[in-house]
Design a protein around this motif. Structure first.
Motif, mmCIF file in Angstrom:
data_model
loop_
_atom_site.group_PDB
_atom_site.id
_atom_site.type_symbol
_atom_site.label_atom_id
_atom_site.label_comp_id
_atom_site.label_asym_id
_atom_site.label_seq_id
_atom_site.Cartn_x
_atom_site.Cartn_y
_atom_site.Cartn_z
ATOM 1 N N TYR B 12 0.954 -1.036 -0.040
ATOM 2 C CA TYR B 12 -0.043 -0.029 0.178
ATOM 3 C C TYR B 12 0.923 1.122 -0.037
ATOM 4 O O TYR B 12 0.379 2.232 -0.875
ATOM 5 N N ARG B 13 1.931 1.268 0.707
ATOM 6 C CA ARG B 13 2.809 2.512 0.978
ATOM 7 C C ARG B 13 3.341 2.763 -0.625
ATOM 8 O O ARG B 13 3.641 3.834 -1.068
ATOM 9 N N ARG B 14 3.628 1.443 -1.298
ATOM 10 C CA ARG B 14 4.327 1.605 -2.495
ATOM 11 C C ARG B 14 3.455 2.555 -3.503
ATOM 12 O O ARG B 14 3.643 3.393 -4.505
ATOM 13 N N TRP B 15 2.067 1.971 -3.301
ATOM 14 C CA TRP B 15 1.090 2.630 -4.180
ATOM 15 C C TRP B 15 0.763 4.157 -3.716
ATOM 16 O O TRP B 15 0.467 5.039 -4.705
ATOM 17 N N GLN B 16 0.932 4.320 -2.550
ATOM 18 C CA GLN B 16 0.769 5.741 -2.068
ATOM 19 C C GLN B 16 1.843 6.660 -2.642
ATOM 20 O O GLN B 16 1.565 7.798 -3.074
ATOM 21 N N GLN B 17 2.989 6.024 -2.687
ATOM 22 C CA GLN B 17 4.248 6.772 -3.159
ATOM 23 C C GLN B 17 4.104 7.004 -4.577
ATOM 24 O O GLN B 17 4.820 8.134 -5.166
ATOM 25 N N LYS B 18 3.386 5.999 -5.289
ATOM 26 C CA LYS B 18 3.428 6.493 -6.704
ATOM 27 C C LYS B 18 2.016 6.665 -7.336
ATOM 28 O O LYS B 18 1.170 5.548 -7.811
ATOM 29 N N PRO B 19 1.262 7.785 -7.047
ATOM 30 C CA PRO B 19 -0.163 8.106 -7.489
ATOM 31 C C PRO B 19 -0.229 7.815 -8.856
ATOM 32 O O PRO B 19 -1.312 7.479 -9.406
ATOM 33 N N ILE B 20 0.839 8.459 -9.753
ATOM 34 C CA ILE B 20 0.453 8.146 -11.179
ATOM 35 C C ILE B 20 0.543 6.652 -11.732
ATOM 36 O O ILE B 20 -0.465 6.411 -12.399
ATOM 37 N N GLU B 21 1.403 6.038 -11.052
ATOM 38 C CA GLU B 21 1.178 4.528 -11.387
ATOM 39 C C GLU B 21 -0.195 3.951 -10.731
ATOM 40 O O GLU B 21 -0.578 3.081 -11.643
ATOM 41 N N ALA B 22 -0.620 4.091 -9.916
ATOM 42 C CA ALA B 22 -1.706 3.886 -9.359
ATOM 43 C C ALA B 22 -2.833 3.967 -10.484
ATOM 44 O O ALA B 22 -3.789 3.193 -10.449
ATOM 45 N N ALA B 23 -2.886 5.479 -10.651
ATOM 46 C CA ALA B 23 -3.949 5.767 -11.344
ATOM 47 C C ALA B 23 -4.148 5.169 -12.627
ATOM 48 O O ALA B 23 -5.159 4.513 -13.229
ATOM 49 N N PHE B 24 -2.761 4.973 -13.239
ATOM 50 C CA PHE B 24 -2.746 4.252 -14.513
ATOM 51 C C PHE B 24 -3.173 2.866 -14.394
ATOM 52 O O PHE B 24 -3.873 2.269 -15.274
ATOM 53 N N SER B 25 -2.844 2.151 -13.538
ATOM 54 C CA SER B 25 -3.310 0.792 -13.092
ATOM 55 C C SER B 25 -4.773 0.636 -13.127
ATOM 56 O O SER B 25 -5.262 -0.090 -13.804
ATOM 57 N N VAL B 26 -5.327 1.585 -12.355
ATOM 58 C CA VAL B 26 -6.823 1.706 -12.426
ATOM 59 C C VAL B 26 -7.376 1.729 -13.833
ATOM 60 O O VAL B 26 -8.415 1.063 -14.054
ATOM 61 N N LEU B 27 -6.869 2.772 -14.573
ATOM 62 C CA LEU B 27 -7.495 3.162 -15.803
ATOM 63 C C LEU B 27 -7.069 1.755 -16.766
ATOM 64 O O LEU B 27 -8.244 1.439 -17.357
ATOM 65 N N ILE B 28 -6.193 1.107 -16.738
ATOM 66 C CA ILE B 28 -5.858 -0.177 -17.524
ATOM 67 C C ILE B 28 -6.796 -1.204 -17.041
ATOM 68 O O ILE B 28 -7.611 -1.737 -17.851
ATOM 69 N N LEU B 29 -7.063 -1.334 -15.516
ATOM 70 C CA LEU B 29 -7.914 -2.321 -15.170
ATOM 71 C C LEU B 29 -9.265 -2.192 -15.535
ATOM 72 O O LEU B 29 -10.035 -3.079 -16.126
ATOM 73 N N SER B 30 -9.887 -1.017 -15.510
ATOM 74 C CA SER B 30 -11.098 -0.653 -15.891
ATOM 75 C C SER B 30 -11.352 -0.816 -17.517
ATOM 76 O O SER B 30 -12.408 -1.286 -17.835
ATOM 77 N N LEU B 31 -10.278 -0.611 -18.283
ATOM 78 C CA LEU B 31 -10.318 -0.639 -19.775
ATOM 79 C C LEU B 31 -10.469 -2.168 -20.023
ATOM 80 O O LEU B 31 -11.361 -2.641 -20.745
ATOM 81 N N ILE B 32 -9.777 -3.130 -19.256
ATOM 82 C CA ILE B 32 -9.745 -4.367 -19.413
ATOM 83 C C ILE B 32 -11.129 -5.063 -19.005
ATOM 84 O O ILE B 32 -11.647 -5.740 -19.979
ATOM 85 N N LEU B 33 -11.656 -4.574 -18.072
ATOM 86 C CA LEU B 33 -13.009 -4.858 -17.447
ATOM 87 C C LEU B 33 -14.173 -4.522 -18.686
ATOM 88 O O LEU B 33 -14.671 -5.343 -19.011
ATOM 89 N N TRP B 34 -13.841 -3.285 -19.223
ATOM 90 C CA TRP B 34 -14.948 -2.838 -20.251
ATOM 91 C C TRP B 34 -14.729 -4.080 -21.530
ATOM 92 O O TRP B 34 -15.557 -4.369 -21.975
ATOM 93 N N ALA B 35 -13.324 -4.118 -21.779
ATOM 94 C CA ALA B 35 -13.345 -5.083 -22.971
ATOM 95 C C ALA B 35 -13.892 -6.626 -22.624
ATOM 96 O O ALA B 35 -14.483 -7.119 -23.595
ATOM 97 N N VAL B 36 -13.642 -6.869 -21.404
ATOM 98 C CA VAL B 36 -13.985 -8.328 -20.898
ATOM 99 C C VAL B 36 -15.599 -8.451 -21.311
ATOM 100 O O VAL B 36 -16.297 -9.257 -21.823
ATOM 101 N N TRP B 37 -16.207 -7.277 -20.561
ATOM 102 C CA TRP B 37 -17.623 -7.295 -20.558
ATOM 103 C C TRP B 37 -18.098 -7.104 -21.960
ATOM 104 O O TRP B 37 -19.276 -7.790 -22.267
ATOM 105 N N SER B 38 -17.650 -6.288 -22.840
ATOM 106 C CA SER B 38 -18.454 -5.950 -24.220
ATOM 107 C C SER B 38 -17.762 -7.312 -25.120
ATOM 108 O O SER B 38 -18.620 -7.669 -25.742
ATOM 109 N N THR B 39 -16.847 -7.895 -25.032
ATOM 110 C CA THR B 39 -16.474 -9.036 -25.609
ATOM 111 C C THR B 39 -17.314 -10.277 -25.147
ATOM 112 O O THR B 39 -18.096 -11.032 -26.166
ATOM 113 N N GLY B 40 -17.574 -10.302 -23.690
ATOM 114 C CA GLY B 40 -18.502 -11.439 -23.191
ATOM 115 C C GLY B 40 -20.080 -11.262 -24.006
ATOM 116 O O GLY B 40 -20.577 -12.212 -24.082
#
Lengths: 299, 342
Positions: B12-40
């Motif tokens: 958690y501390r690592r995520w707090q130290q890297k807010p940009i990376e965390a935001a990027f990961s969330v963005l990618i994750l939501s993109l993946i979820l959207w892709a999986v959902w629409s493909t499904g």
């Protein structure tokens, strides 16, 4: 084996090979005489008689066949070099992503590489063409403002207009080759001792900087030879462009052969073109290799 | 437990130290979820799978006569059975285990058996090769050209590393030339030009011509992989064999080649998978293998615009076949290791 025995073996093999080749060429001559074709290259200077959907230089069907083949050549070169650039960018970033600290990035990269390499390239090209690009609306739309305009008539990127066929071949080749390059890059990164990674991390360097300045330069000698064979693969695979109707060297040669019936001559020219292309890419990569080695000796 | 907690805290501390990376990961994750959902949702609701479900026999057998389809079916079932038997290895029940030494022979016999079954013989109605198609043809092209390319490639590799200067040079020219030209050009040669080099009275059918072209092409790549294996065997092995009184050909057959092949297996697997994928190129040159039959189905007005369904289905089939081959190769690799250690 003693020397005289070795000598005799070689003589026997040469005689056997010459006999087989003699029979084959004799058959060819008989067949060419029978069909009344003979062997000639006059047709190169006659009007081609077919249109090309894409030509970097002015071309019309009344131009000579040789000029049409040259257009095919240029179209091939265009897609090959654009493909090499794009595939390298994709492959290096994917290869690096597979060794990144971010587990999500690692997973996505592994998924991409694993999936793409199990599907035939031809199927992927057909997908890009018939589904991704021809599936676009016919009215242009701009998802990223003025940067890119997309429609099923063509793609306009920063004012440069690309045909749908070109874009499909380019993307298909790059995505496919990028996955293989990613494996090459990953192998290269793994060949760098772990201590180097730990060293730059403990110095407080960011991942990107450490990768660019510390690890990649050391991995380069291991990466470059395999990379050049991937580039050659990309060049050879670009001939699949015929499946989506992009007028590359192979497609134009194929049309020429159907139009003139000059299969042997057309095929010989195609072979020569590819040997030349191989020399070109190999030569370029060797220059790069030497430059890299030299710059590393200076350090 | 405490360690785990600590690790998570650090995480958690690592995520707090890297807010940009965390935001990027969330963005990618939501993109993946959207892709999986629409493909499904497309797979279940959006797609019209009739182009696949109504034509399964075509994908499997091409235009093979309907009343004779049991023949390709028997062959493919035998292929599947052999694959499963090879894969299960040590888990086989006792009576079957005794058959294990015959597995390589069974594999070698698969190709001639397939050709006889498909083409017909004394008791079987003859079926011309232009009626062969679909998955049957894809598998036949792959196995036949693979089994031809392997000995050719080994021969070329031995020739290239031999001390007969001329032979080494000829093998080298062949290998380099083949590796410089695109496969489709070689296949084109096989389909259109090969007949010109043969006497008028000899006519070979298109499937055999394709197999020959694939084998000639793949042999050059096999040769380079085997050469890699040959060169990684230390000279001392050959010297030891010579000291034992083995002659050159026995040394190669009993000492060098078995070790070299074991090293070459992973590379050869990739070649085999590549070969399977490359059989799809015959669709451009007019054979109705798996991709070819799909292209003719898509040309049918009834299935207009159903490209995505067909391509997704084909991708699944090829993915399954390639993964199966990769599994088989892993099995062979392990068996190789076991036989070295024992």
């Amino acid at each position: 084996m003693n020397r005289s025995k070795r000598w005799w073996w070689q003589v026997i093999i040469v005689i056997g090979l010459l006999t087989v080749m003699g029979i084959l060429i004799n058959n060819l001559a008989v067949n060419l005489i029978r069909t009344g074709l003979g062997l000639s290259f006059d047709w190169l200077w006659r009007p081609a008689g077919f249109a090309l959907s894409e030509h970097p230089l002015p071309y019309q069907s009344s131009d000579s066949t040789a000029w049409a083949l040259l257009m095919g050549w240029l179209n091939s070169l265009r897609v090959i070099f654009a493909g090499i650039v794009l595939a390298t960018l994709l492959g290096v970033s994917t290869g690096a992503a597979r060794r990144s600290l971010n587990p999500l990035l690692r997973q996505i990269a592994a998924l991409y590489v694993g999936f793409i390499r199990q599907i035939p390239l031809l199927l992927q090209l057909l997908f890009w063409y018939f589904v991704a690009f021809l599936g676009l609306p016919s009215e242009p739309f701009a998802p990223l403002g003025a940067v890119i305009h997309l429609s099923n008539q063509g793609i306009s990127l920063l004012g440069v207009t690309l045909s749908v066929e070109f874009a499909a071949v380019l993307l298909g080749l790059s995505v496919f080759t990028g996955a293989s390059i990613a494996e090459v890059v990953r192998g290269g990164l793994d060949s760098v001792p772990r201590g180097q990674w730990e060293a730059f991390r403990s110095l407080g360097m960011t991942e990107g900087l450490g990768l660019r300045r510390i690890v990649l330069p050391q991995a380069l000698p291991a990466i470059l030879p395999a990379l050049s064979s991937q580039y050659l693969n990309l060049a050879k695979n670009s001939t699949l462009a015929i499946a989506v109707g992009y007028a590359d060297l192979y497609a134009v040669s194929d049309t020429t052969i159907t139009q003139t019936g000059r299969a042997i001559e057309g095929f010989l020219l195609l072979l020569l073109s590819f040997l030349l292309l191989n020399l070109l890419i190999n030569g370029g990569m060797q220059l790069l290799n030497r430059a890299v080695l030299r710059s590393q000796h200076h350090h | 437990m405490a360690n785990q907690f600590k690790a998570r805290q650090q995480h958690y501390r690592r995520w707090q130290q890297k807010p940009i990376e965390a935001a990027f990961s969330v963005l990618i994750l939501s993109l993946i979820l959207w892709a999986v959902w629409s493909t499904g949702s497309w797979l279940i609701a959006g797609a019209d799978w009739r182009v696949v479900t109504h034509n399964l026999p075509l994908y499997a057998f091409g235009s093979y006569p309907a009343d004779q389809r049991w023949r390709p079916l028997v062959w493919m079932a035998a292929l599947l059975l052999l694959t499963i038997t090879t894969l299960s290895g040590d888990h086989l029940p006792q009576p079957l285990k005794r058959l294990q030494p015959f597995l390589p022979w069974a594999w070698i016999l698969m190709v001639p058996a397939g050709v006889v079954l498909l083409a017909g013989s004394a008791n079987l109605q003859a079926v011309p090769s232009r009626a062969w198609g679909g998955l049957t043809l894809t598998l036949l092209l792959t196995t036949a050209s693979g089994f031809l390319a392997l000995p050719m490639g080994i021969g070329l590799a031995i020739g290239r590393t031999s001390n007969l200067g001329l032979v080494a040079m000829l093998c080298r020219i062949y290998i380099d030339l083949m590796r410089a030209v695109p496969l489709i050009a070689v296949l084109f040669f096989g389909q259109l030009l090969l007949p010109l080099f043969l006497p008028v009275e000899i006519e070979i059918n298109r499937v055999l011509r394709a197999v020959m072209a694939f084998a000639l092409f793949a042999a050059a790549y096999v040769a380079e992989d085997v050469r890699g294996g040959l060169q990684s065997i230390p000279r001392t092995q050959a010297e030891a064999a010579a000291a034992l009184g083995l002659n050159a050909s026995l040394t190669m057959r009993l000492v060098i080649l078995p070790q070299a092949m074991r090293i070459a297996v992973p590379a050869l697997t990739n070649q085999a998978i590549g070969l399977l994928q490359n059989t799809s190129l015959m669709a451009i040159l007019g054979l109705i293998e798996l991709l070819g039959i799909s292209r003719s189905l898509l040309a049918n007005p009834e299935y207009i615009g159903r490209h995505l369904e067909v391509y997704v289905w084909l991708a699944g089939v090829y993915w399954l076949l390639c993964s199966g081959m990769a599994l088989l190769a892993k099995r062979i690799e392990r068996q190789g290791r076991l036989s070295t250690s024992s």
